[in-house]
Design an enzyme around this catalytic site. Structure first.
Site, mmCIF file in Angstrom:
data_model
loop_
_atom_site.group_PDB
_atom_site.id
_atom_site.type_symbol
_atom_site.label_atom_id
_atom_site.label_comp_id
_atom_site.label_asym_id
_atom_site.label_seq_id
_atom_site.Cartn_x
_atom_site.Cartn_y
_atom_site.Cartn_z
ATOM 1 N N HIS A 25 0.814 -1.210 0.000
ATOM 2 C CA HIS A 25 0.000 0.000 0.000
ATOM 3 C C HIS A 25 0.851 1.265 0.000
ATOM 4 O O HIS A 25 2.026 1.234 0.317
ATOM 5 C CB HIS A 25 -0.957 0.023 1.200
ATOM 6 C CG HIS A 25 -0.281 0.099 2.530
ATOM 7 N ND1 HIS A 25 0.046 -1.017 3.265
ATOM 8 C CD2 HIS A 25 0.149 1.156 3.264
ATOM 9 C CE1 HIS A 25 0.620 -0.649 4.387
ATOM 10 N NE2 HIS A 25 0.721 0.662 4.418
ATOM 11 N N ARG A 29 -1.842 10.964 4.274
ATOM 12 C CA ARG A 29 -2.487 11.526 5.457
ATOM 13 C C ARG A 29 -3.658 12.395 4.995
ATOM 14 O O ARG A 29 -3.525 13.155 4.039
ATOM 15 C CB ARG A 29 -1.492 12.371 6.243
ATOM 16 C CG ARG A 29 -0.477 11.570 6.995
ATOM 17 C CD ARG A 29 0.493 12.495 7.763
ATOM 18 N NE ARG A 29 1.310 11.751 8.696
ATOM 19 C CZ ARG A 29 2.353 10.991 8.368
ATOM 20 N NH1 ARG A 29 2.672 10.859 7.104
ATOM 21 N NH2 ARG A 29 3.046 10.357 9.275
ATOM 22 N N GLU A 92 -3.791 3.493 1.614
ATOM 23 C CA GLU A 92 -4.035 3.671 3.046
ATOM 24 C C GLU A 92 -4.242 5.149 3.301
ATOM 25 O O GLU A 92 -3.390 5.975 2.971
ATOM 26 C CB GLU A 92 -2.846 3.183 3.871
ATOM 27 C CG GLU A 92 -2.981 3.488 5.358
ATOM 28 C CD GLU A 92 -1.698 3.244 6.127
ATOM 29 O OE1 GLU A 92 -1.473 3.970 7.116
ATOM 30 O OE2 GLU A 92 -0.919 2.335 5.753
ATOM 31 N N ASN A 96 -5.154 11.544 11.478
ATOM 32 C CA ASN A 96 -4.736 11.926 12.823
ATOM 33 C C ASN A 96 -5.899 12.693 13.437
ATOM 34 O O ASN A 96 -6.299 13.747 12.930
ATOM 35 C CB ASN A 96 -3.459 12.773 12.767
ATOM 36 C CG ASN A 96 -2.296 11.952 12.264
ATOM 37 O OD1 ASN A 96 -1.888 10.988 12.890
ATOM 38 N ND2 ASN A 96 -1.777 12.310 11.098
ATOM 39 N N HIS A 119 2.574 11.896 -6.768
ATOM 40 C CA HIS A 119 1.186 11.540 -7.026
ATOM 41 C C HIS A 119 0.986 10.028 -6.886
ATOM 42 O O HIS A 119 1.940 9.276 -6.831
ATOM 43 C CB HIS A 119 0.762 11.977 -8.432
ATOM 44 C CG HIS A 119 1.539 11.314 -9.523
ATOM 45 N ND1 HIS A 119 2.689 11.854 -10.058
ATOM 46 C CD2 HIS A 119 1.358 10.149 -10.195
ATOM 47 C CE1 HIS A 119 3.169 11.059 -10.996
ATOM 48 N NE2 HIS A 119 2.368 10.007 -11.100
ATOM 49 N N GLU A 165 -2.805 10.896 -10.864
ATOM 50 C CA GLU A 165 -2.657 10.719 -12.302
ATOM 51 C C GLU A 165 -3.682 9.680 -12.742
ATOM 52 O O GLU A 165 -3.919 8.694 -12.040
ATOM 53 C CB GLU A 165 -1.249 10.234 -12.627
ATOM 54 C CG GLU A 165 -0.994 10.026 -14.098
ATOM 55 C CD GLU A 165 0.430 9.563 -14.394
ATOM 56 O OE1 GLU A 165 0.774 9.489 -15.581
ATOM 57 O OE2 GLU A 165 1.187 9.270 -13.451
#
Length: 177
Positions: A25, A29, A92, A96, A119, A165
């Protein structure tokens, strides 16, 4: 003989000890998981395979994938978690806790100075149809398929400003040298 990769300075032969290694993966964030999950599920058709919460450290992980009808995803949580960590090409999203409540909070997208991360990329069966789909969903474009020096490549932004992209595999065949 099977393909063993292009050879370039710095490339080493695969060691037998790396057999079975795979990229599982890529992590981004995100400020607001609800907004990001809506974007990736609605616009890119991804499904959440697993959410993991880490209360003591105040963050959550969301593992997303584009599933095929033939994918055999286990229903039982522990089996599904193990299955998730054995896949290729997952996204993923890391949240936070509390960032969604901070009005001015933003992550660096990697494309502004100083540049770093660039990207992620999705391959689609029909680039023109994808571009129309993005228009229908008011997706922010960085570059449309007919713009710039690289034709037949789209760049859009997700809710956190990360670039995505979008390509059509057969249109990429003649790219580069």
């Amino acid at each position: 003989m099977s393909f063993s990769g292009e050879q370039h300075p710095g490339v080493s032969a695969s060691a037998p000890q790396t057999q079975g290694f795979r990229l599982n993966h890529t992590m981004l964030r995100v400020k607001d998981p609800e907004r990001s999950l809506a974007f990736y599920s609605r616009v890119f058709g991804m499904q959440v395979l697993r959410r993991l919460d880490f209360e003591e450290m105040r963050f959550s992980l969301y593992f997303l994938a584009n599933l095929d009808a033939a994918d055999q995803v286990p229903e039982e949580t522990e089996a599904r978690t193990a299955w998730t960590f054995s896949q290729k090409g997952l996204l993923e999203l890391t949240h936070n806790w509390g960032t969604e409540e901070q009005e001015e909070f933003a992550y660096h997208d990697g494309n502004a100075e100083p540049q770093g991360f660039g990207h992620i990329c999705f391959s689609v069966p029909d680039l023109n149809a994808a571009q129309a789909w993005f228009d229908e969903h008011a997706v922010t474009f960085v570059k449309r398929a007919d713009q710039g020096k690289m034709k037949d490549v789209i760049f859009v932004k997700d809710p956190d400003g990360y670039w995505i992209e979008v390509i059509q595999a057969d249109l990429m065949a003649a790219m580069g040298d």
